[in-house]
Scaffold this motif. Structure first.
Motif, PDB file in Angstrom:
ATOM      1  N   LEU A   1       0.841  -1.201   0.000  1.00 54.37           N
ATOM      2  CA  LEU A   1       0.000   0.000   0.000  1.00 54.37           C
ATOM      3  C   LEU A   1       0.875   1.249   0.000  1.00 54.37           C
ATOM      4  N   ALA A   2       1.879   1.243   0.868  1.00 55.94           N
ATOM      5  CA  ALA A   2       2.757   2.403   0.951  1.00 55.94           C
ATOM      6  C   ALA A   2       3.437   2.655  -0.395  1.00 55.94           C
TER       7      ALA A   2
ATOM      8  N   THR B   1      -5.706  -2.442 -12.074  1.00 54.27           N
ATOM      9  CA  THR B   1      -6.246  -2.716 -10.738  1.00 54.27           C
ATOM     10  C   THR B   1      -6.022  -4.177 -10.385  1.00 54.27           C
ATOM     11  N   GLY B   2      -6.403  -5.049 -11.315  1.00 55.70           N
ATOM     12  CA  GLY B   2      -6.213  -6.477 -11.064  1.00 55.70           C
ATOM     13  C   GLY B   2      -4.755  -6.804 -10.817  1.00 55.70           C
ATOM     14  N   ALA B   3      -3.906  -6.253 -11.648  1.00 53.67           N
ATOM     15  CA  ALA B   3      -2.488  -6.572 -11.532  1.00 53.67           C
ATOM     16  C   ALA B   3      -1.913  -6.045 -10.223  1.00 53.67           C
ATOM     17  N   ILE B   4      -2.315  -4.843  -9.843  1.00 51.77           N
ATOM     18  CA  ILE B   4      -1.772  -4.266  -8.602  1.00 51.77           C
ATOM     19  C   ILE B   4      -2.223  -5.087  -7.395  1.00 51.77           C
ATOM     20  N   ILE B   5      -3.504  -5.495  -7.393  1.00 47.64           N
ATOM     21  CA  ILE B   5      -3.980  -6.299  -6.256  1.00 47.64           C
ATOM     22  C   ILE B   5      -3.206  -7.610  -6.191  1.00 47.64           C
ATOM     23  N   LEU B   6      -3.024  -8.228  -7.341  1.00 43.70           N
ATOM     24  CA  LEU B   6      -2.254  -9.479  -7.355  1.00 43.70           C
ATOM     25  C   LEU B   6      -0.851  -9.255  -6.816  1.00 43.70           C
TER      26      LEU B   6
ATOM     27  N   VAL C   1      -9.704  -6.289  11.430  1.00 43.52           N
ATOM     28  CA  VAL C   1     -10.163  -4.944  11.058  1.00 43.52           C
ATOM     29  C   VAL C   1      -9.032  -4.120  10.433  1.00 43.52           C
ATOM     30  N   PRO C   2      -7.858  -4.060  11.045  1.00 43.21           N
ATOM     31  CA  PRO C   2      -6.798  -3.272  10.385  1.00 43.21           C
ATOM     32  C   PRO C   2      -6.485  -3.812   8.988  1.00 43.21           C
ATOM     33  N   GLY C   3      -6.470  -5.123   8.853  1.00 42.43           N
ATOM     34  CA  GLY C   3      -6.216  -5.710   7.540  1.00 42.43           C
ATOM     35  C   GLY C   3      -7.243  -5.257   6.523  1.00 42.43           C
ATOM     36  N   THR C   4      -8.492  -5.331   6.891  1.00 38.07           N
ATOM     37  CA  THR C   4      -9.545  -4.931   5.978  1.00 38.07           C
ATOM     38  C   THR C   4      -9.403  -3.462   5.595  1.00 38.07           C
ATOM     39  N   LEU C   5      -9.000  -2.634   6.560  1.00 37.33           N
ATOM     40  CA  LEU C   5      -8.798  -1.217   6.239  1.00 37.33           C
ATOM     41  C   LEU C   5      -7.701  -1.070   5.193  1.00 37.33           C
ATOM     42  N   VAL C   6      -6.616  -1.804   5.377  1.00 36.81           N
ATOM     43  CA  VAL C   6      -5.535  -1.746   4.384  1.00 36.81           C
ATOM     44  C   VAL C   6      -6.068  -2.185   3.023  1.00 36.81           C
ATOM     45  N   GLY C   7      -6.838  -3.272   3.028  1.00 37.97           N
ATOM     46  CA  GLY C   7      -7.395  -3.779   1.770  1.00 37.97           C
ATOM     47  C   GLY C   7      -8.278  -2.736   1.096  1.00 37.97           C
ATOM     48  N   ALA C   8      -9.186  -2.143   1.861  1.00 39.43           N
ATOM     49  CA  ALA C   8     -10.081  -1.143   1.284  1.00 39.43           C
ATOM     50  C   ALA C   8      -9.272   0.060   0.792  1.00 39.43           C
ATOM     51  N   ALA C   9      -8.233   0.401   1.542  1.00 35.78           N
ATOM     52  CA  ALA C   9      -7.418   1.544   1.142  1.00 35.78           C
ATOM     53  C   ALA C   9      -6.712   1.262  -0.180  1.00 35.78           C
ATOM     54  N   ILE C  10      -6.192   0.042  -0.334  1.00 34.36           N
ATOM     55  CA  ILE C  10      -5.525  -0.285  -1.598  1.00 34.36           C
ATOM     56  C   ILE C  10      -6.504  -0.109  -2.757  1.00 34.36           C
ATOM     57  N   ILE C  11      -7.701  -0.673  -2.586  1.00 32.92           N
ATOM     58  CA  ILE C  11      -8.688  -0.575  -3.665  1.00 32.92           C
ATOM     59  C   ILE C  11      -9.003   0.884  -3.981  1.00 32.92           C
ATOM     60  N   ALA C  12      -9.214   1.684  -2.921  1.00 37.98           N
ATOM     61  CA  ALA C  12      -9.600   3.082  -3.133  1.00 37.98           C
ATOM     62  C   ALA C  12      -8.458   3.879  -3.742  1.00 37.98           C
TER      63      ALA C  12
ATOM     64  N   GLN D   1     -13.687   8.439   0.134  1.00 38.27           N
ATOM     65  CA  GLN D   1     -14.170   7.552  -0.923  1.00 38.27           C
ATOM     66  C   GLN D   1     -14.167   6.094  -0.499  1.00 38.27           C
ATOM     67  N   MET D   2     -13.227   5.729   0.363  1.00 36.32           N
ATOM     68  CA  MET D   2     -13.163   4.322   0.757  1.00 36.32           C
ATOM     69  C   MET D   2     -14.106   4.014   1.908  1.00 36.32           C
ATOM     70  N   SER D   3     -14.703   5.061   2.486  1.00 34.89           N
ATOM     71  CA  SER D   3     -15.359   4.839   3.768  1.00 34.89           C
ATOM     72  C   SER D   3     -16.536   3.865   3.675  1.00 34.89           C
TER      73      SER D   3
END
Ligand SMILES: Nc1ncnc2c1ncn2[C@@H]1O[C@H](COP(=O)(O)OP(=O)(O)OP(=O)(O)O)[C@@H](O)[C@H]1O
Ligand SMILES: Nc1ncnc2c1ncn2[C@@H]1O[C@H](COP(=O)(O)OP(=O)(O)OP(=O)(O)O)[C@@H](O)[C@H]1O
Ligand SMILES: [Mg+2]
Ligand SMILES: [Mg+2]
Lengths: 309, 522, 281, 309
Positions: free
Chosen positions: A13-14, A291-296, A260-271, A40-42
């Motif tokens: 993410l960073a 997007t697909g490639a970055i998530i992978l 919960v922190p993990g999910t926040l990181v996940g949502a942040a990556i997507i956003a 936007q991610m909220s």
């Protein structure tokens, strides 16, 4: 290597933020934009936190998107029927809690696989939503005060961001610092063992499903407030993204568990990815590809760190 | 023996309880009486119904008939909470820890956690567990998730969990089956059992290690085919008497003497010089054809890791040769070269619950059961014939070969792991706890099979925590400690005392391991 | 830079408008990027915020009612970014909306079908109220039905999106089984359901006299009209004209002028076998 | 009771058919309509059978819908480029097998959770599809002979039904009568045990993913043939329905294991319900409500039969 393994997805993410900030210092890298991303991610993150609670007990709640849509439509119709904001909020959330209870009951009591139970029950909720709305987008009668619950800023932070912070802190404490949370993890880790030591497995599972639906309803209300309208399938986009956030988060911390922190990181990556790519003016099809490639890549970073094990 | 409970009135009585699973009569009129402070042994062959009886006490199953009396009054134990309320604590046979929780977390599940304000107090949680663990298992890592503990460590974690609070009755279903009998582990548990007994807590103890039973228990109950066939004071019976009751026949020779077998030929079959698993683990091994080498060590010594490394299931650095040819290609390559492996953790590594007992037995060499040799279509008939054969050889007690292995009793599950390799040429056998939870009769069968394998010219390495078994089976014993082989004992120096001393790390090293000159030593 | 945003890029009509607009943009020397949010309004709102943050030259919204994302539109306008809608609606902050009058499209379609039926008969209705524009067409049908008491809607189906063609096909197959003899016509709120209905009729009741008509002038539908299928008409929106008008309007706006009118209507025309110059048996 | 437990979901299907047949003997209960249902369920069932293979090894393949869309678009563009039917079929299926191999590799080699790996990779495939099609529906240049692969009847049976029968028989034999199938169930039951007895776990998992993608591509080709057009998101509707079929099927036979006959029953329930409700003229919103409720009932029937355990 250990760092990569433990915090790989967070590092990803960073890195993503850094790359975008370099590519577009004037637009992406501004404080205003970064704050805006949290806004936007909220909603997605709130839905995903609900899904996290259910994932912790090892189940899926696929009715979240139906509940998001339902909450918006129900709220706008209730406003149309002349109810006040507090009443509408309470009614919609209570209805959602009831729906979650039904899902949870089906799964916990009858051992119906949650995937099919919540998918089918989500279809029922979808039918209900169509019935209420007659299939149309509803606009009228939304009080401005309600709309302000989903827009504007307080103390320099966007209102949806504040909702997210509140939700995340409560859910995090609930999961990590209370006995209830420990029980949920125990149920998810080894249901048989949880049953053997006499944990109230069914009750706790039902509560998890109810909370998930309640949070989806909160997101639905905020979405209606933010858009000033409610769409009978407005929550459709949240289902897969919410689970993408949860699963991304599972690779982020702990031993592959939802948190919960993990999910926040996940949502942040997507956003961040969709915000950044839009700001850079990347065309739609390339956005999907990237997007697909970055998530992978974000998931792989961590798995590569584990390869040594 | 504590002699506690002598002459006291039993507080727990099971009278004629039964429990059927479909056509299987797991319990069919079992009786049991336990007095306060008594250490009571429950023994019986695999599938006799011991674990099922425990499950009735813990409220997991309801009895189909008969009565459970607590303090003379009929009690219905509706669920685990009811059992807990009666003051009963359980260590079940199939371990039940939450894999991602560490020992501390596992110890507290289902208990009221210490709180600070509205939140749980992790420091206080850890302190309490550490206090209990110090008595029973001082070496147990408290902060490692259960998923990454060895089976022995997991068993200790379960014991710690059960002893967290005061109880009237502690039930242990084969608590020592993966603990080494050396003073530190099983002995420490024995000490705890005695302490409990002295403080008035009754202990119901299930074990297939009859020596342990004789040494520890005050009273005994023998189950056969779900029925109580004998009960009384341990001091009034001997080991042979127990075996007779269990099997319903004469006490057949439990284990054959070592001499009944041809001496190893002396050719080197397996030679390995590898670094493996947790950092610092290293082993140099040479085993002759026809030789049975025992592998001993305390919990976590690295025995399982070594066997897995030889099996190609863990990354290794170094060379492994079987009859001069390098072993390669992971487990499949080793199978092709005539090697076999029996894992220690039957639930996690043993079998696939989705397949039937017969299919699980055939899984490792499906291609041997083809209707037409060139077509990969399994022949059900051949698979069943094989399964039936294995079943008779190992005395498998199963309702049907088509049912899931999960319906088998613990010892019978163990037999599957061994049985899948029977009846084909074997050149190397890697066996991790060959008889964990297996009754004395079947144990003799398995030992017989192991000897037969060796006699056919195979190299055998058997890791075991059961020192009886080790002494009875092994021609030579390697003792491990901290991931290294610290002693290599054979012939006259192979004594119980030497083995135990080596396991604790103060052994006279007969062959100090010298990896660099390994070849020369041969 | 021009940002083109839509929730429905994969819908044929929307896609066509975007294509034409992109071409016009190219000739005008603009750099247009298209963002599609797959039907998700919340996403659309976020993406408008993003392009506002990126300070694009203009925002073009396609096939979406700006009122559904009013705050973001207003914010963009407040940031000095001109907002133009194609196939949308007027709203505060929107400088120009170029559209076909959806109500009129619906009326044209209804009148065409009703004339063909001689103002008497049974119709099946395929609709999708969630899209405000498509919803207008449905309202037009309701109005037309009031003045034609002999026309009856004997079945109606809310379309599944995405996958409207297959959905319409399956539904029509089922309806042909249950009410095949009574159906005289299929009223499709846009062409994709009409194509689905045509596929089902062609397969299961090729000889029937059922008439199908839709809206959009979807090329596949036009092809089918040409080949004398059951599709007898489509009300074509002039996407060329719409995109062109939008591009012209935007040119003016970027030059600092104000468009004469906040809303421009592109003409709609009916396409039938006759207008295509084919005679069907 | 045992009957209810073992065949509950199958009985539910029979009951549903019976109820509809009584309610609408002239339209639903005709042979023609029942045959037609087999045609309507065929594409969904083919996708679901692919998903079943992956479910057997205990994983999800969420890229199936993306592959369905991709296959249609790729085929029509290849026709546009002048390729023949056989070549197009082969190219598209090979491309899909390659895609499945990538998903399988990510999951089997790097232990990335399949949920997130296939979701992300599906997004990549979606981007590719948009790129090829430019986001537009493609319909020109499809040879009539290709269209006949998805329509018409042979020997009185609809062509898609024949494809389904062929696929189902092969997949069923593969899973139930070959060593490969036995291995897949073993891997799904206990991956570690499978690895330790020397099964080629990775290779088999990759094959399962490849086959899943291949079947999705077959469905996509048939969909394009059937509709005479290809839509860049045309497969979107298959994802959740396919998994609904698989999960419904898991409650139908064996002890909760995915199986081909089970998936067929699941797909049949979904198809029958939507056909029956449409024929009865039930309004849209009620259709959703009832579909959800019927599916729940179908699953519950079986779980109730188990309650005695
Ligand atoms: N859930 C079940 N379903 C079917 N059969 C069962 C089930 N549980 C136990 N059984 C059968 O009941 C019998 C008794 O099993 P139990 O586990 O009580 O034996 P045990 O005495 O504990 O044996 P072991 O020494 O091997 O642990 C066995 O034949 C077993 O197969
Ligand atoms: N997955 C793992 N991650 C980290 N450490 C591990 C893991 N598995 C085992 N260990 C550690 O490696 C060491 C060797 O374990 P191994 O299983 O070989 O011991 P063992 O001698 O077989 O003991 P036991 O009698 O308990 O089976 C132990 O200290 C154990 O805690
Ligand atoms: Mg047992
Ligand atoms: Mg071990």
């Amino acid at each position: 290597m250990t760092l990569l393994r433990r915090y790989g997805t967070l590092l990803a993410l960073a890195l993503i933020v850094a790359v975008f900030a370099v590519a577009s210092p004037g637009a992406f890298g501004t404080v205003a934009n970064l704050v805006n991303i949290t806004q936007q991610m909220s909603l997605l993150a709130i839905v995903a936190i609900g899904a996290t609670l259910v994932m912790v007990v090892g189940e899926f709640d696929l009715s979240v998107s139906a509940v998001v849509s339902f909450a918006g439509i129900a709220a706008v119709s209730l406003f149309g029927a002349g109810h006040g904001i507090a009443a509408v909020f309470a009614l919609v959330v209570i209805a959602a809690l009831a729906m979650g209870t039904v899902s949870g009951f089906l799964v916990a009591r009858f051992a119906v696989p949650s995937f099919i139970a919540t998918l089918a029950f989500g279809t029922v909720i979808g039918g209900l939503t169509f019935w209420i709305s007659d299939g149309a987008t509803l606009f009228s009668g939304i009080p401005p005060a309600f709309r302000d619950l989903g827009r504007g800023t307080v103390l320099g932070l966007p209102v949806p961001t504040l909702w997210l912070i509140g939700t995340a802190v409560i859910a995090w404490l609930l999961l990590d610092a209370t006995e209830f949370g420990r029980r949920l993890y125990a149920i998810g880790g080894n249901r048989e063992a949880a049953r053997l030591v006499g944990l109230p497995v069914r009750r706790d599972m039902i509560i998890a499903f109810a909370l998930s639906a309640g949070l989806a309803a909160l997101a639905g209300l905020l979405l209606a407030a933010r858009l000033g309208s409610a769409h009978p399938t407005g929550g459709g986009g949240y289902l897969l993204s919410a689970y993408a956030a949860v699963f991304l988060g599972m690779t982020a911390f702990r031993e592959g568990e939802p948190s919960v922190p993990g999910t926040l990181v996940g949502a942040a990556i997507i956003a961040v990815v969709s915000n950044g790519l839009t700001i850079l003016g990347v065309p739609s099809f390339l956005q999907d590809l990237m997007t697909g490639a970055i998530i992978l890549a974000a998931v792989l970073v961590r798995q590569l760190g584990r390869a040594g094990d | 023996m504590t002699n506690a409970g002598e002459g006291r009135q039993p507080f727990l009585v099971l009278a004629g309880v039964s429990r059927h699973f479909g056509a299987t009569r797991a319990l069919d009129g079992a009786d049991l009486e336990i007095a306060p402070g008594e250490v009571h042994a429950l023994v019986g062959e695999n599938g006799a119904g011991k674990s099922t009886l425990i499950k009735l006490l813990s409220g997991l199953h309801q009895p189909g008939g008969g009565a459970i009396l607590v303090d003379g009054a009929a009690a219905s134990i509706a669920g685990p909470l009811a059992a807990e309320a009666l003051g009963f604590r359980f260590i079940h046979q199939e371990l039940n820890l939450v894999p991602q929780f560490d020992t501390v977390g596992n110890a507290w599940i289902g208990r009221r956690h210490p709180h600070r304000g509205p939140f749980i107090d992790r420091a206080a949680m850890r302190a309490r567990v550490a206090a209990v663990a110090a008595r029973i298992a001082p070496d147990l890592p408290l902060d490692r998730p259960a998923a990454r503990l060895t089976p022995g460590q997991r068993q200790m974690a379960e014991i710690v969990r059960a002893l967290m609070t005061d109880a009237r009755l502690v039930v242990m279903d084969e608590p020592t089956s993966s603990l080494s009998e050396a003073e530190a582990e099983a002995e420490r548990l024995h000490a705890v059992v005695r302490q409990l007994s002295v403080s008035g807590t009754a202990v119901l103890f299930i074990s297939h290690r009859l020596d342990e039973v004789m040494a520890l228990a005050d009273g005994y109950t023998v189950l056969r085919g779900g029925r109580t066939v004998g009960a009384g004071r341990v001091k009034d019976i001997d080991r042979a008497g127990l075996v007779r009751l269990m099997s319903g026949g004469p006490a057949s020779a439990e284990t054959l003497p070592k001499a009944a077998r041809l001496a190893p030929s002396g050719d080197i079959a397996l030679s390995a010089n590898i670094a493996f698993g947790p950092a610092g683990s290293h082993a140099v091994i040479e085993i002759g054809a026809g030789e049975i080498v025992g592998l001993y060590g305390l919990v976590g010594a690295g025995r399982s890791a070594l066997l897995k490394a030889l099996w190609g299931a863990l990354p290794v650095v170094g060379t492994i040769r079987l009859a001069g040819r390098p072993l390669a290609g992971g487990p499949a390559g080793r199978i092709a070269q005539g090697a076999v492996y029996v894992p220690e953790d039957r639930r996690r590594e043993g079998f696939a619950g989705a397949l039937s007992i017969a299919d699980n037995l055939a899984l490792a060499h499906l291609s041997d059961f083809r209707r037409i040799p060139r077509l990969p279509l399994p022949a059900r008939g051949q698979i069943h014939a094989f399964a039936r054969d294995v079943g008779t050889r190992l005395r498998l007690v199963a309702a049907s070969l088509d049912s899931s292995p999960l319906t088998l009793s613990g010892g019978n599950q163990q037999k599957l792991l061994f049985g899948r390799w029977l009846g084909r040429p074997i050149r190397l056998a890697l066996i991790d706890e060959p008889t964990r939870g297996v009754d004395v009769g079947a144990k003799a069968e398995i030992h017989g099979e192991i000897r037969r394998i060796a006699a056919s010219g195979a190299a055998v390495i058997a890791a075991t925590s059961d020192i009886e078994e080790l002494m009875a089976l092994a021609d030579r014993v390697l003792v491990m400690n901290g991931g290294r082989i610290v002693a290599d004992l054979a012939g006259a120096v192979l004594t119980r005392e030497a083995v135990v001393a080596a396991a604790f790390g103060h052994a006279p090293r007969s062959h100090p391991p010298q990896p660099n000159r390994a070849a020369a030593v041969a | 830079d021009i940002a083109v945003l839509t929730p429905y890029q994969s819908s044929v009509a929307t896609n066509q408008m975007i294509k034409v607009f992109e071409e016009k943009a190219k000739t005008a020397g603009w750099n247009a990027t298209v963002v599609d949010t797959r039907g998700d309004m919340g996403q659309l709102a976020s993406r408008i915020e993003d392009v506002t943050a990126a300070k694009v030259g203009a925002i073009v919204l396609v096939s979406v009612d700006p009122k559904q994302i009013q705050d973001q539109v207003s914010a963009a306008a407040a940031a000095g970014i001109p907002v133009v809608a194609i196939d949308g609606a007027t709203a505060p902050g929107v400088m120009l909306n170029v559209t076909s009058d959806n109500f009129e499209l619906g009326t044209k379609l209804s009148d065409f079908l009703f004339d063909k039926l001689g103002h008497k008969g049974n119709i099946v209705k395929f609709y999708y109220s969630a899209h405000p524009g498509v919803h207008q067409r449905e309202l037009a049908l309701d109005a037309a039905l009031k003045t034609n008491p002999d026309i009856k809607v004997i079945a109606e189906h809310y379309m599944v999106v995405p996958g409207p063609i297959d959905d319409a096909r399956k539904t029509t197959e089922d309806l042909l089984k249950s009410k095949g003899d009574q159906i005289d016509a299929v009223w499709a709120a846009w062409d994709e359901p009409a194509i689905g209905a045509q596929l089902a009729i062609e397969a299961d009741k090729p000889d029937s006299k059922i008439i199908v008509a839709g809206i959009d002038g979807n090329p596949q539908a036009v092809e089918l009209i040409k080949s004398c299928s059951h599709i007898k008409g489509t009300v074509s929106q002039d996407f060329d004209a719409m995109a062109g008008l939008a591009a012209d309007g935007l040119t003016k706006i970027l030059a600092g002028e104000k468009p004469e009118k906040a809303e421009l209507y592109a003409p709609a025309k009916l396409i039938t076998p006759e207008t295509l110059g084919v005679t069907c048996p």
